[in-house]
Enzyme design. Structure first.
Site, PDB file in Angstrom:
ATOM      1  CG  ASP A 119      51.324  15.717 -92.441  1.00 23.62           C
ATOM      2  OD1 ASP A 119      52.474  15.727 -92.681  1.00 23.62           O
ATOM      3  OD2 ASP A 119      50.658  16.772 -92.506  1.00 23.62           O
ATOM      4  NE  ARG A 122      47.917  19.919 -94.552  1.00 22.97           N
ATOM      5  CZ  ARG A 122      49.002  18.945 -94.088  1.00 22.97           C
ATOM      6  NH1 ARG A 122      49.841  18.897 -94.884  1.00 22.97           N
ATOM      7  NH2 ARG A 122      48.835  18.382 -93.008  1.00 22.97           N
ATOM      8  N   PRO A 149      45.113  15.266-116.653  1.00 21.86           N
ATOM      9  CG  PRO A 149      43.194  13.784-117.501  1.00 21.86           C
ATOM     10  CD  PRO A 149      43.780  15.513-117.074  1.00 21.86           C
ATOM     11  CD  GLU A 171      37.121  15.178-124.753  1.00 18.75           C
ATOM     12  OE1 GLU A 171      38.062  14.122-124.548  1.00 18.75           O
ATOM     13  OE2 GLU A 171      35.954  14.932-124.522  1.00 18.75           O
TER      14      GLU A 171
HETATM   15  N1  ADE Z   1      41.704  17.286-115.125  1.00 19.72           N
HETATM   16  C1  ADE Z   1      40.504  16.134-115.199  1.00 19.72           C
HETATM   17  N2  ADE Z   1      41.194  15.125-114.317  1.00 19.72           N
HETATM   18  C2  ADE Z   1      42.247  15.563-114.053  1.00 19.72           C
HETATM   19  C3  ADE Z   1      43.143  14.800-113.027  1.00 19.72           C
HETATM   20  N3  ADE Z   1      43.165  13.587-112.469  1.00 19.72           N
HETATM   21  N4  ADE Z   1      44.302  15.915-112.484  1.00 19.72           N
HETATM   22  C4  ADE Z   1      44.478  16.949-112.942  1.00 19.72           C
HETATM   23  N5  ADE Z   1      43.550  17.604-113.792  1.00 19.72           N
HETATM   24  C5  ADE Z   1      42.576  16.911-114.226  1.00 19.72           C
END
Ligand code: ADE
Length: 252
Positions: free
Chosen positions: A168, A153, A89, A116
């Site tokens: 698209d 794709r 994330p 984590e």
């Molecule tokens: N691992 C946990 N959440 C994630 C996300 N939003 N994007 C990529 N990997 C992740």
């Protein structure tokens, strides 16, 4: 094009590759996907790949030597990865632009973390870190599948209809125009007359205007980077005026 996915849960990834267009692309040899279990690199009989964080605190951290063993293994593949992506994330946001860039690679290695995440030194092993959005999943498996599906794709032949990815959402820098199919009337909701008119020129003009309207209403941030003609700009000006007058809403 090849993907190698490293994960603690190969069983989460593999079934998704066995259905629909991804399965067909793999069967036809347009893309090769190898899924490998990270636990093979635990180096202990318990299969543990994580450890407590230095400095204390909750949660477990995946070991950097486990990531390094995976990256080293992939490096011995033929061809070796020209991109090693950590799904996290905290990474750069996955966009259609990034997907297009990844689609030019010969071998993309995807590292999925759990707990984590990996020890921060994993950064030294990867070419980029990618997030699929500002939310936190339980692991990188779904993000890895998102990357693979979005990239696959774009490979010529992976979609039945060659047209469908050129027009698209995002390919043009705008959101897609709304589509309709039979029945022409549904619960009092009609299909816009122009689409039933058979007039291709008017249909094309309507679609462009509706793509602009949708983007203006839902994702105005996209308009800054979208390639727009002079006609698009005047159309947008009209839509903005209509909007200010309370009349530019999408059909309900
Ligand atoms: N691992 C946990 N959440 C994630 C996300 N939003 N994007 C990529 N990997 C992740």
């Amino acid at each position: 094009m090849r993907f190698t996915v490293y994960t603690l849960f190969p069983g989460l990834v593999t079934p998704y590759l066995q259905e629909a267009l991804l399965a067909r692309a793999i069967r036809e040899g347009l893309v090769e996907v190898v899924v490998r279990d990270l636990r093979r690199f635990a180096g202990n009989r318990t299969g543990r790949v994580d450890d407590a964080p230095y400095g204390g605190g909750a949660g477990m951290v995946m070991r950097v030597d486990v990531a390094a063993a995976a990256v080293d293994e992939a490096a011995a593949d033929d061809p070796p990865p020209d991109e090693v992506v950590l799904l996290t994330p905290a990474g750069e946001r996955l966009t259609q632009g990034l997907v297009e860039e990844l689609a030019t690679r010969r071998h993309v290695c995807l590292l999925s973390a759990r707990y984590e995440g990996f020890d921060a030194r994993v950064e030294s092993l990867v070419t980029r870190e990618v997030s699929i959005g500002d939310f936190v999943l339980m692991g990188g498996e779904l993000p890895a599948l998102c990357v693979m599906e979005a990239v696959t794709r774009l490979i010529p032949g992976a979609l039945g209809d060659e047209e469908s990815h050129r027009q698209d959402s995002f390919a043009s820098g705008l959101l897609d125009y709304p589509e309709y199919t039979r029945p022409a009337g549904f619960r009092g909701l009609a299909v816009p007359d122009v689409l039933l008119s058979g007039h291709h020129g008017m249909v094309a003009k309507w679609r462009r205007r509706e793509a602009l309207r949708r983007t203006l209403l839902r994702r105005p941030d996209l308009l800054e980077a979208a390639p727009l003609s002079d006609e698009d700009r005047s159309e947008l000006e009209r839509l903005r005026l209509e909007l200010a007058a309370g009349a530019a809403n999408e059909p309900d």
